[in-house]
Motif scaffolding. Structure first.
Motif, PDB file in Angstrom:
ATOM      1  N   SER A  74       1.294   5.527  -0.409  1.00  0.00           N
ATOM      2  CA  SER A  74       0.559   6.771  -0.166  1.00  0.00           C
ATOM      3  C   SER A  74       0.212   7.409  -1.518  1.00  0.00           C
ATOM      4  CB  SER A  74       1.451   7.689   0.657  1.00  0.00           C
ATOM      5  OG  SER A  74       1.181   9.016   0.352  1.00  0.00           O
ATOM      6  N   ASP A  75      -1.006   7.938  -1.628  1.00  0.00           N
ATOM      7  CA  ASP A  75      -1.426   8.580  -2.873  1.00  0.00           C
ATOM      8  C   ASP A  75      -0.815   9.972  -3.007  1.00  0.00           C
ATOM      9  OD1 ASP A  75      -2.874   6.480  -3.759  1.00  0.00           O
ATOM     10  OD2 ASP A  75      -4.761   7.152  -2.870  1.00  0.00           O
ATOM     11  N   ARG A 125       1.405  12.994  -3.435  1.00  0.00           N
ATOM     12  CA  ARG A 125       2.657  13.148  -4.147  1.00  0.00           C
ATOM     13  C   ARG A 125       3.733  13.599  -3.152  1.00  0.00           C
ATOM     14  NH1 ARG A 125       3.958  12.823  -9.217  1.00  0.00           N
ATOM     15  NH2 ARG A 125       5.754  14.015  -9.925  1.00  0.00           N
ATOM     16  N   THR A 129       0.867  -1.176   0.000  1.00  0.00           N
ATOM     17  CA  THR A 129       0.000   0.000   0.000  1.00  0.00           C
ATOM     18  C   THR A 129       0.901   1.222   0.000  1.00  0.00           C
ATOM     19  OG1 THR A 129      -1.367  -1.240   1.531  1.00  0.00           O
ATOM     20  CG2 THR A 129      -1.972   1.049   1.155  1.00  0.00           C
ATOM     21  N   ASN A 173       8.807  10.625  -5.422  1.00  0.00           N
ATOM     22  CA  ASN A 173       7.744   9.779  -4.869  1.00  0.00           C
ATOM     23  C   ASN A 173       8.267   8.664  -3.970  1.00  0.00           C
ATOM     24  OD1 ASN A 173       5.472  11.111  -5.833  1.00  0.00           O
ATOM     25  ND2 ASN A 173       5.741  10.192  -7.870  1.00  0.00           N
TER      26      ASN A 173
END
Lengths: 177, 720
Positions: B305-306, B308, B303, B646
């Motif tokens: 993190s979305d 940025r 998973t 990222n």
């Protein structure tokens, strides 16, 4: 599929049955306990793992053990003759050409190969031969001096120590008197 | 229970404490066989050791026995909690003991960084060994010398002051009687007397009387480095040992969702460890462990993190935006507002620093072994006692059941304060029921070790009509406050260091923030000198009353031939200088650079650096440290930059991350200034701080282009 590989390491015939792609570095360190050859990067770009393969400086971390089959290998442990150091080892001591010392074995082996090929190299030839070796303490200046010294030029550094006469202090807590 | 001290005899080379673990297998019989006649002082020690541990470092009443052992063969074991990682502590602490004991340095065998054997001297960092650890070693040695002299005096019924000590032999000149330390070490009274505390007020040998300190001394175990005999942390091998690899996330902040470990488990010899956040693979060969890791990693889902995350290109805007301005306190003299308002000329500039890696040649490594609930760990980290506490806490066991040994290791530069590999190896060894070696790969070191912080440094300066500097405003965002204040005489000053939100893990480095702060300060001083129309050397000297800095600056300038060479600058060939002070020492450098405008390349041709850190204790090692700082400093100045996006590293290899190589080395002239008027300070860090600004200033002198970032983008100089 494991294969049988035979090597002549520091004058001793050795054999190992292992994966043919296993790095020569791992075989030297793990199978033969020759830990003087160092892991620095695993990508063949720092020179710490240098050994002499049939006399040529070779990056053992990117050399498959099968590629060394039937070949002659010299590691740092095989350079001295008994208690007599190789002149390049002596020169590194004379010049004080080590800080942490982790890059030292690889540096020495490449210098040995260079001086066998060119007994009196120019500075530029030394730099070219050594440029693949990284020293992060950045002792390049004294390493260069050491190689010049081994080639018969330049002067060492007057200094004490380096060859301590005492071997060990062992304190134990599990011995009864 | 009894602790026994003994020393080998007749064997040529010092054995690193990394081999000390061999004792676990020793029976009393083999022990005696091994050591022959070397068995010497036998004392009950456990109580004293335990007591010492509880009270921790720098205790005034450390017993003599905690520092020194005398052996029948005349050799002396000295004990230190410091770590050797190439900075030269082993030679220096050996010299300290030898100096005060009046013995040759070869007679001292220094045992370092083994928590079962040495006092807690704190973490090895901050150039502190010289000012904080050399004096206690000298005090212990001087106390021992006095005590032994007194014993001889009592035995001969003469005044102690009538005795002379040289090379470990006490002589009464009037009668010609002699006793050696080794003779005295055989007496029980002497052994008992070593239980007394070290006299912290004892007189130490004056610099003018130094025989061993002040001499060039090579690292005592240098021979083991040139023969390959020394065992670094990553070279430790224990019976039945497995090699371990640890599963790493694909990016910062990624959490493991699922993984199929069946393929790895079915591989012969592989032990899979899954425990909380640790997924590890251990096998009799590293190659097998890596194969198991790769097989399992292919099945892992993560998973991420979305949001940025900042990249190396947006980092400075990010740090500035998140700067905790207003928190903490600025250091103010005069009034910066008044100073800037009164200025005839005002300059404002911003400097930036990239994250960089320490890149020690030996990546993090540790071997952990559990025997009867006792944990022994050989590790490459800077704080043996800190590592011991971390391990004890992790496993919920008393610190006395954990032994940490730091064999002389392959570089650190401030990057190995955390015992990461030790914790991983210990967890895997416990689960596997066998000793485990964890050695980080270069990519792991480039990704999961901590970094030298990136920074934004904002400067404002004001000159009066006569060109004098009257206002100085300086703020470091994110990198810290080392060497933050200006050493120049300015009436109105405000300096501050503020935190920010670092997306990468950051920590210590060789001279840490001082490098960035001095780069910004000394570059900006150059800008102000140019604005005032004054030679950079004259401009600095006009604002500098600090005599120590003046002295090294003038020495470097004279040696380099500054004035003449400054006049002969061309668009392709520039000279620059910089100076600074940090950690009790002072430094100045003059450099010559060649600029290739077609390729956008900077080549450093020559560096002349003068350095002063008080009385020089080991000139050979200090020269190495200064040379090393010069070349390492060139890396941060010109090339080194951690690139990331990222949460992923974009250049985690030597192929992509450029460090200085043989081909880069300039002509180097090191000028060591021996200042015997003050106590010695450490010298392994501060020599780095003058390099980057001197290079930038030389580039400006040649091209008129000011490069305000570390590393300096050579591309900005490109002319087509």
């Amino acid at each position: 599929m494991d294969v049988a590989v035979t090597l002549r390491v520091n004058g001793v015939a050795r054999s190992v049955t292992t994966d043919p792609d296993r790095p020569l570095l791992d075989v030297l360190r793990e199978e033969f306990q020759l830990t003087g050859t160092k892991h620095g990067c695993g990508e063949g770009r720092c020179g710490a793992c240098t050994v002499l393969l049939d006399g040529h400086p070779t990056l053992s971390c990117v050399t498959a053990v099968s590629a060394a089959h039937d070949k002659t290998i010299t590691t740092i442990e095989g350079l001295a003759e008994g208690e007599t150091l190789h002149p390049v080892q002596e020169a590194f001591l004379e010049a004080g050409a080590m800080q942490c010392g982790y890059c030292t074995p690889g540096m020495i082996l490449s210098a040995v190969a260079l001086l066998r090929e060119k007994p009196a190299p120019t500075d530029d030839e030394i730099v070219t031969a050594m440029n693949g070796h990284i020293c992060r303490c950045n002792g390049y200046v004294k390493i260069l001096s050491a190689i010049r010294l081994a080639a018969g030029g330049g002067e060492g550094e007057a200094r004490l120590g380096g060859r301590g006469s005492c071997r060990a202090v062992i304190r134990t807590s599990n011995i009864e008197h | 229970m009894t602790d026994t001290t003994a020393i080998g005899n007749g064997l040529r080379r010092p054995m690193p404490s990394s081999d000390v673990g061999a004792e676990h297998e020793l029976t009393r019989r083999t022990f005696i066989q091994l050591l022959g006649t070397g068995l010497v002082i036998t004392v009950t020690q456990t109580g004293a050791l335990a007591q010492r541990r509880e009270r921790g470092a720098q205790r005034a009443d450390t017993t003599l026995l905690a520092r020194l052992y005398l052996n029948h063969d005349g050799t002396i074991a000295a004990l230190s909690g410091k770590v050797e990682e190439g900075q030269g502590a082993r030679a220096q602490l050996s010299q300290a003991a030898a100096e005060e004991l009046r013995v040759p340095v070869d007679q001292v065998c220094l045992i370092m960084a083994d928590t079962d054997q040495v006092p807690d001297d704190g973490i090895t960092a901050g150039s502190r060994t010289t000012p904080q650890n050399v004096p206690p070693m000298r005090q212990a040695a001087a106390t021992a010398r006095e005590l032994l002299t007194r014993f001889a005096a009592d035995r001969w019924q003469v005044e102690a002051s009538s005795l002379e000590v040289r090379d470990g032999t006490i002589t009464h000149a009037a009668t010609g009687r002699q006793l050696t330390y080794a003779d005295l070490a055989k007496s029980k009274e002497v052994a008992d007397a070593f239980q007394q505390p070290v006299d912290a007020d004892i007189a130490l040998t004056a610099v003018s009387g130094w025989r061993v300190l002040g001499s060039p001394v090579l690292r005592p175990n240098a021979i083991d480095l040139v023969t390959g005999a020394h065992r670094f942390p990553s070279d430790i091998v224990r019976p039945q040992m497995l090699y371990g690899r640890v599963l790493r996330p694909p990016a910062y902040g990624a959490k493991l969702e699922s993984i199929d470990l069946s393929a790895a488990r079915s591989m012969p010899g592989v032990v899979v460890v899954q425990e909380d956040d640790l997924v590890g693979f251990a096998a009799p060969a590293l190659f097998q462990a890596s194969a198991a890791l790769e097989a399992a990693a292919r099945t892992a889902t993560w998973t991420t993190s979305d949001a940025r995350q900042p990249s190396h290109q947006t980092i400075h805007a990010h740090l500035k935006e998140r700067a905790q301005t207003g928190r903490g306190r600025a250091d103010v003299r005069g009034s910066i507002e008044q100073g800037l308002a009164a200025a005839a000329t005002t300059l404002r500039e911003t400097y930036t620093l990239a994250y960089i890696q320490h890149v020690p040649m030996e990546p993090r490594a540790a071997v952990a072994e559990w025997t009867d609930d006792k944990l022994t760990v050989w590790a490459g980290c800077d704080g043996p006692f800190r590592a011991r506490s971390d391990l004890a806490r992790l496993f919920g066991i008393p610190a006395e059941r954990v032994r940490v040994i730091i064999p002389d290791m392959g570089g650190g530069f401030g990057g190995k304060h955390s015992p990461d590999a030790a914790l991983e190896a210990a967890r895997m060894a416990k689960a596997a029921g066998r000793p485990v070696c964890v050695r980080w790969t270069r990519a792991e070191e480039f990704t999961w070790a901590y970094f030298r912080p990136a920074a934004v440094i904002e400067c404002a300066g004001g000159l009066d009509a006569a060109g004098a500097l009257i206002a100085w405003d300086f703020t470091n965002i994110n990198a810290g406050g080392a060497a933050l204040d200006t050493p120049y005489d300015v009436p109105h000053v405000r300096v501050s260091s503020v935190g920010s939100d670092s997306p990468l893990s950051q920590g210590a480095y060789r001279c840490l923030a001082a490098t960035g702060n001095n780069f910004a300060r000394e570059s900006f001083m150059d800008e102000l000198a140019a604005a005032a129309g004054v030679d950079p050397l004259d401009f600095r000297l006009a604002h500098l009353t600090n005599q120590r800095i003046r002295s090294v600056l003038e020495q470097a300038a004279t040696q380099f031939g500054w004035s003449a060479r400054r006049r002969s600058v061309t668009p392709e060939l520039g000279v620059g200088l910089a100076c600074g002070t940090e950690k009790g020492s002072v430094v100045a450098a003059c450099v010559e650079v060649a600029v290739d405008r077609e390729r956008g390349e900077i080549r450093v041709n020559e560096v002349c650096e003068a350095f002063e850190c008080g009385p020089i204790q080991n000139p050979a090692n200090l020269t190495s440290q200064v040379q090393g700082c010069i070349v390492m400093g060139m890396g941060g100045a010109l090339w080194e930059e951690v690139q990331f996006e990222n949460g992923q590293m974009l250049n985690p290899s030597f192929a992509a991350y450029r460090v200085p190589r043989f081909r880069d080395i300039p002509r180097i002239d090191v000028q060591l200034v021996n200042n015997t008027e003050i106590p010695s300070a450490g010298g392994g860090e501060t020599p780095i701080i003058a390099i980057a600004p001197a290079i930038g200033n030389a580039v400006f002198a040649a091209t008129g282009i000011r490069l305000r970032s570390m590393p300096m983008p050579g591309g900005a100089l490109k002319q087509t």
